[in-house]
Motif scaffolding. Structure first.
Motif, PDB file in Angstrom:
ATOM      1  N   SER A 178       0.835  -1.210   0.000  1.00 55.33           N
ATOM      2  CA  SER A 178       0.000   0.000   0.000  1.00 55.33           C
ATOM      3  C   SER A 178       0.868   1.257   0.000  1.00 55.33           C
ATOM      4  O   SER A 178       0.541   2.254  -0.664  1.00 55.33           O
ATOM      5  N   ASP A 228      -7.920  -4.571  -1.446  1.00 53.87           N
ATOM      6  CA  ASP A 228      -7.676  -5.108  -0.106  1.00 53.87           C
ATOM      7  C   ASP A 228      -8.777  -4.625   0.830  1.00 53.87           C
ATOM      8  O   ASP A 228      -8.925  -3.411   1.032  1.00 53.87           O
ATOM      9  N   GLN A 280      -8.801  -4.418   3.865  1.00 53.17           N
ATOM     10  CA  GLN A 280      -8.242  -3.567   4.944  1.00 53.17           C
ATOM     11  C   GLN A 280      -8.396  -2.096   4.613  1.00 53.17           C
ATOM     12  O   GLN A 280      -8.436  -1.248   5.494  1.00 53.17           O
ATOM     13  N   SER A 319      -6.321   0.218   3.211  1.00 54.70           N
ATOM     14  CA  SER A 319      -5.248   1.193   3.510  1.00 54.70           C
ATOM     15  C   SER A 319      -5.181   2.293   2.459  1.00 54.70           C
ATOM     16  O   SER A 319      -5.085   3.485   2.786  1.00 54.70           O
ATOM     17  N   ASP A 326      -3.614  -2.262  -5.552  1.00 55.88           N
ATOM     18  CA  ASP A 326      -3.118  -2.721  -4.254  1.00 55.88           C
ATOM     19  C   ASP A 326      -3.904  -3.971  -3.873  1.00 55.88           C
ATOM     20  O   ASP A 326      -5.133  -4.001  -4.017  1.00 55.88           O
TER      21      ASP A 326
HETATM   22 MG   LIG Z   1      -1.682  -2.974   2.301  1.00 58.27          MG
END
Ligand SMILES: [Mg+2]
Ligand SMILES: Nc1ncnc2c1ncn2[C@@H]1O[C@H](COP(=O)(O)OP(=O)(O)OP(=O)(O)O)[C@@H](O)[C@H]1O
Length: 225
Positions: free
Chosen positions: A16, A38, A40, A42, A82
């Motif tokens: 990221s 992703d 997540q 980020s 990413d």
């Molecule tokens: Mg990442």
């Protein structure tokens, strides 16, 4: 259109971070789309902090192919994707769409060992790839840290192509992200900005060679076979 995918099974290797800094680098001169594949999020967080919608970002859940196809139709020049630190359908799909895969790795024994899975995925998809050493100790008197040299030797055993430069562990990279900036926007004259610029130049050179517009001498990638 060129699609650069940031992939590695190892969490925290710098996927990221590199995607964000390179996106800000590209955005200065060329059209660019970010894809955050992703969960997540980020890159999405960085983009929110940025608050400009430049470059634009899209979120992908199971597949990136539809977004990539639409970007191609719209004439986007660079797509940066990413991916999560998993071996999952969305990572495989991103790699299938890649012009080139960047595999960030910190220069530690566990980290270097973990790149093998991603290399296998690139080879299976017959995609050019290169490992980028990230979070490395700073060079001293022009000499790289022994840990970076050891990492290069280990990667050579896997016959993995490795970028000759390094992205050093630097607070500027973190500070910039916290403000939604690329390091070039944060502190253009700094060493971190110079390293990111060098990495971008190497990616551009490799992509031109992949496209057959320049010879592949001195490029960092390897055509996966
Ligand atoms: Mg990442
Ligand atoms: N060169 C660097 N210098 C300083 N900090 C760094 C550097 N590279 C990464 N970091 C920091 O290390 C942490 C992990 O990096 P990052 O989130 O980019 O890894 P990742 O590969 O995307 O991880 P994940 O697999 O969990 O998505 C972040 O806090 C990031 O800002």
């Amino acid at each position: 259109m060129n699609v650069i995918v940031f992939a590695s099974r190892k969490g925290g290797s710098g996927k990221s971070t590199l995607a964000a800094h390179l996106a800000a680098q590209i955005k200065a001169s060329k059209s660019c789309l970010l894809i955050d594949a992703d969960p997540q999020g980020s890159l999405t967080l960085w983009h929110k902090l940025r608050g400009t919608n430049e470059p634009p970002i899209k979120t992908a859940v199971n597949s990136v192919s539809g977004i990539v196809a639409a970007a191609r139709r719209e004439g986007v020049e660079w797509v940066l994707i990413d991916t999560p630190p998993t071996v999952s359908a969305v990572v495989e799909d991103a790699i299938k769409n890649a012009t080139m895969v960047i595999i960030p790795a910190r220069p530690g024994v566990f980290d270097v060992n973990a790149v093998q899975e991603t290399i296998q995925t690139c080879r299976a998809a017959r995609k050019p790839y290169a490992v980028v050493l990230n979070g490395a100790p700073a060079r001293r008197d022009e000499a790289e840290s022994p840990i970076v040299t050891i990492a290069r030797e280990a990667l050579a055993k896997f016959k993995a192509p490795v970028w000759g430069g390094q992205i050093t562990n630097r607070a500027d990279l973190l500070m910039a992200l916290g403000q939604g900036e690329g390091v070039r926007e944060y502190y253009a004259e700094g060493r971190a900005a110079a390293e990111i610029a060098r990495l971008w130049a190497a990616i551009e050179r490799s992509v031109k060679a992949i496209r057959g517009t320049v010879s592949s001498n001195g490029t960092m990638h390897k055509q996966a076979a």
